[in-house]
Design an enzyme around this catalytic site. Structure first.
Site, PDB file in Angstrom:
ATOM      1  N   ASP A  33       3.943 -90.962  77.684  1.00 46.05           N
ATOM      2  CA  ASP A  33       4.138 -91.788  78.890  1.00 46.05           C
ATOM      3  C   ASP A  33       3.099 -91.347  79.919  1.00 46.05           C
ATOM      4  OD1 ASP A  33       7.057 -93.345  79.949  1.00 46.05           O
ATOM      5  OD2 ASP A  33       5.400 -93.003  81.347  1.00 46.05           O
ATOM      6  N   GLN A  76       3.156-102.628  80.715  1.00 47.59           N
ATOM      7  CA  GLN A  76       3.212-103.122  82.086  1.00 47.59           C
ATOM      8  C   GLN A  76       4.338-104.151  82.052  1.00 47.59           C
ATOM      9  OE1 GLN A  76       3.725-104.594  85.026  1.00 47.59           O
ATOM     10  NE2 GLN A  76       2.393-106.249  84.337  1.00 47.59           N
ATOM     11  N   TYR A 140       2.422-111.917  81.295  1.00 45.30           N
ATOM     12  CA  TYR A 140       3.244-110.910  80.624  1.00 45.30           C
ATOM     13  C   TYR A 140       3.706-111.418  79.251  1.00 45.30           C
ATOM     14  CZ  TYR A 140       7.425-108.161  79.567  1.00 45.30           C
ATOM     15  OH  TYR A 140       8.367-107.408  78.930  1.00 45.30           O
TER      16      TYR A 140
HETATM   17  C1  UD2 Z   1      13.572-111.197  82.389  1.00 40.98           C
HETATM   18  C2  UD2 Z   1      12.940-109.842  82.206  1.00 40.98           C
HETATM   19  C3  UD2 Z   1      11.449-109.954  82.226  1.00 40.98           C
HETATM   20  C4  UD2 Z   1      10.963-111.006  81.244  1.00 40.98           C
HETATM   21  C5  UD2 Z   1      11.687-112.318  81.515  1.00 40.98           C
HETATM   22  C6  UD2 Z   1      11.332-113.346  80.465  1.00 40.98           C
HETATM   23  C7  UD2 Z   1      14.444-108.167  83.150  1.00 40.98           C
HETATM   24  C8  UD2 Z   1      14.700-107.239  84.278  1.00 40.98           C
HETATM   25  N1  UD2 Z   1      13.356-108.951  83.272  1.00 40.98           N
HETATM   26  O1  UD2 Z   1      13.304-111.699  83.672  1.00 40.98           O
HETATM   27  O2  UD2 Z   1      10.866-108.713  81.909  1.00 40.98           O
HETATM   28  O3  UD2 Z   1      11.188-110.548  79.930  1.00 40.98           O
HETATM   29  O4  UD2 Z   1      13.098-112.125  81.456  1.00 40.98           O
HETATM   30  O5  UD2 Z   1      11.913-114.557  80.745  1.00 40.98           O
HETATM   31  O6  UD2 Z   1      15.148-108.178  82.173  1.00 40.98           O
HETATM   32  N2  UD2 Z   1      18.092-113.041  90.707  1.00 40.98           N
HETATM   33  C9  UD2 Z   1      18.835-113.287  91.845  1.00 40.98           C
HETATM   34  N3  UD2 Z   1      18.842-112.344  92.823  1.00 40.98           N
HETATM   35  C10 UD2 Z   1      18.141-111.165  92.741  1.00 40.98           C
HETATM   36  C11 UD2 Z   1      17.376-110.933  91.566  1.00 40.98           C
HETATM   37  C12 UD2 Z   1      17.368-111.895  90.564  1.00 40.98           C
HETATM   38  O7  UD2 Z   1      19.472-114.334  91.984  1.00 40.98           O
HETATM   39  O8  UD2 Z   1      18.207-110.361  93.671  1.00 40.98           O
HETATM   40  C13 UD2 Z   1      18.113-114.035  89.622  1.00 40.98           C
HETATM   41  C14 UD2 Z   1      16.739-114.508  89.232  1.00 40.98           C
HETATM   42  O9  UD2 Z   1      16.311-115.561  90.070  1.00 40.98           O
HETATM   43  C15 UD2 Z   1      16.969-114.945  87.786  1.00 40.98           C
HETATM   44  C16 UD2 Z   1      18.073-113.983  87.290  1.00 40.98           C
HETATM   45  O10 UD2 Z   1      18.652-113.420  88.473  1.00 40.98           O
HETATM   46  O11 UD2 Z   1      17.444-116.252  87.729  1.00 40.98           O
HETATM   47  C17 UD2 Z   1      17.537-112.857  86.417  1.00 40.98           C
HETATM   48  O12 UD2 Z   1      16.425-112.258  87.064  1.00 40.98           O
HETATM   49  P1  UD2 Z   1      15.754-110.904  86.525  1.00 40.98           P
HETATM   50  O13 UD2 Z   1      14.597-110.627  87.417  1.00 40.98           O
HETATM   51  O14 UD2 Z   1      16.776-109.856  86.352  1.00 40.98           O
HETATM   52  O15 UD2 Z   1      15.285-111.252  85.055  1.00 40.98           O
HETATM   53  P2  UD2 Z   1      14.425-112.498  84.451  1.00 40.98           P
HETATM   54  O16 UD2 Z   1      15.344-113.211  83.524  1.00 40.98           O
HETATM   55  O17 UD2 Z   1      13.736-113.261  85.496  1.00 40.98           O
END
Ligand code: UD2
Length: 301
Positions: A33, A76, A140
């Site tokens: 790492d 990343q 990504y």
């Molecule tokens: C996930 C993965 C990312 C990538 C992606 C592919 C995680 C942490 N991230 O992103 O690496 O693989 O999938 O599609 O697993 N939200 C809120 N409030 C907050 C934060 C988030 O409403 O304070 C919502 C956000 O708008 C989304 C959902 O929660 O609809 C999930 O968000 P996320 O950032 O945890 O994960 P995601 O699915 O965007």
């Protein structure tokens, strides 16, 4: 798995540190790492730590040539960062993966590659099967898909045994604050009785999987010969709305947090849920319900 030499790249990070911790009970584990997003405190005590960057072939090749298994979690990992800085993301995620495959081509080890549901993009054919045509919508996702193709090509051309795991929304202890997913953000706020902010109407869905189930999926595919050259979704197959999630977290924490709605996040995927029958056929069954996983995660905060 016992008495093997195991390398975990990204072993100071969230998922990698859980894999390293579990395998270090019965094996020699080496963590590679560069502490870019990982933390030295996450590295279990009984493992060897190499502070190196996966872009630096010379720094990582020797130990990988010797390894029986390499769990490649270093990346990343931020989708936003990949939009701001696609070249850096490409170098870490693609060159880093090719370096590991090159070293393995000179050794005998097996690679378990951490890919992502991001390779699917915003695909409405739910639940998502591995056979869907990938169509990432972020740099990504493009880099993870490139990594998958390199795994397949090195398997076919050089005979390097590789397995690709497409992680859905993983949560649990040690998810960092800088790259946190929605669960750790909501929990951090709930603990302080601060409001939870939902982007959009909260009806968007995700397939949340507890990190210990992700570790089990890694161990399972590492052991199974017939997983080689294959791609597997790693998820629970259960779809949860972000609003349900916020309410569960408030309920479990006993917080007096309110829920606040903010404009939707640009590029947010509407629904995401996996078909996990392929991994189930190999013997996988997620052990943690969302409530159980959330409780354990709260215990860590
Ligand atoms: C996930 C993965 C990312 C990538 C992606 C592919 C995680 C942490 N991230 O992103 O690496 O693989 O999938 O599609 O697993 N939200 C809120 N409030 C907050 C934060 C988030 O409403 O304070 C919502 C956000 O708008 C989304 C959902 O929660 O609809 C999930 O968000 P996320 O950032 O945890 O994960 P995601 O699915 O965007």
């Amino acid at each position: 798995m016992k008495n093997k030499l195991i390398v975990v790249t990204g072993g100071a990070g969230f998922i990698g540190s859980h894999i390293a911790e579990t395998l270090a009970r019965d094996n020699d584990v080496v963590v590679i790492d560069n502490l870019y997003s990982g933390r030295i405190e996450n590295v279990p005590e009984n493992v060897k730590f190499i502070n190196a960057d996966v872009r630096d072939f010379e720094a990582i090749a020797d130990v990988i040539r010797e390894a029986d298994y390499v769990f490649h979690e270093a990346a990343q990992i931020s989708v936003d960062e990949s939009v701001r800085n696609p070249v850096f993301t490409e170098e870490v995620n693609v060159i880093g993966t090719v370096n590991i495959l090159m070293a393995l081509a000179e050794g005998n080890g097996k690679l378990i590659f951490a890919s992502s549901a991001a390779v699917y993009g915003d695909n409405p054919n739910l639940p998502l099967k591995e056979s869907e045509t990938p169509s990432p919508i972020s740099p990504y996702g493009v880099t993870k898909l490139a990594g998958e193709h390199y795994c397949r090509v090195f398997y076919e051309i050089y005979g390097v045994p590789t397995v690709v795991l497409r992680y859905f929304n993983v949560y649990g202890p040690r998810q960092s604050s800088a790259y946190a997913g929605v669960i750790s953000i909501f929990m951090r706020n709930a603990i302080k009785n601060k409001p939870l902010t939902i982007f959009g109407d909260g009806k968007q869905t995700r397939d949340f999987i507890y990190v210990k189930d992700v570790v089990e999926a890694n161990l399972l595919v590492a052991k199974k010969k017939k997983a080689e050259g294959e791609v597997f979704n790693v998820a629970t197959g259960k779809e949860t709305t972000v609003l349900e999630l916020a309410l569960k977290i408030i309920d479990l924490s006993g917080a007096s947090s309110s829920i606040v709605f903010a404009p939707p996040r640009p590029g947010d995927i509407r629904r995401s849920v996996a078909d996990i029958s392929k991994l189930r056929k190999l013997g996988f069954s997620p052990k943690y319900t969302l409530e159980e996983g959330l409780k354990e995660t709260f215990g860590w905060f």
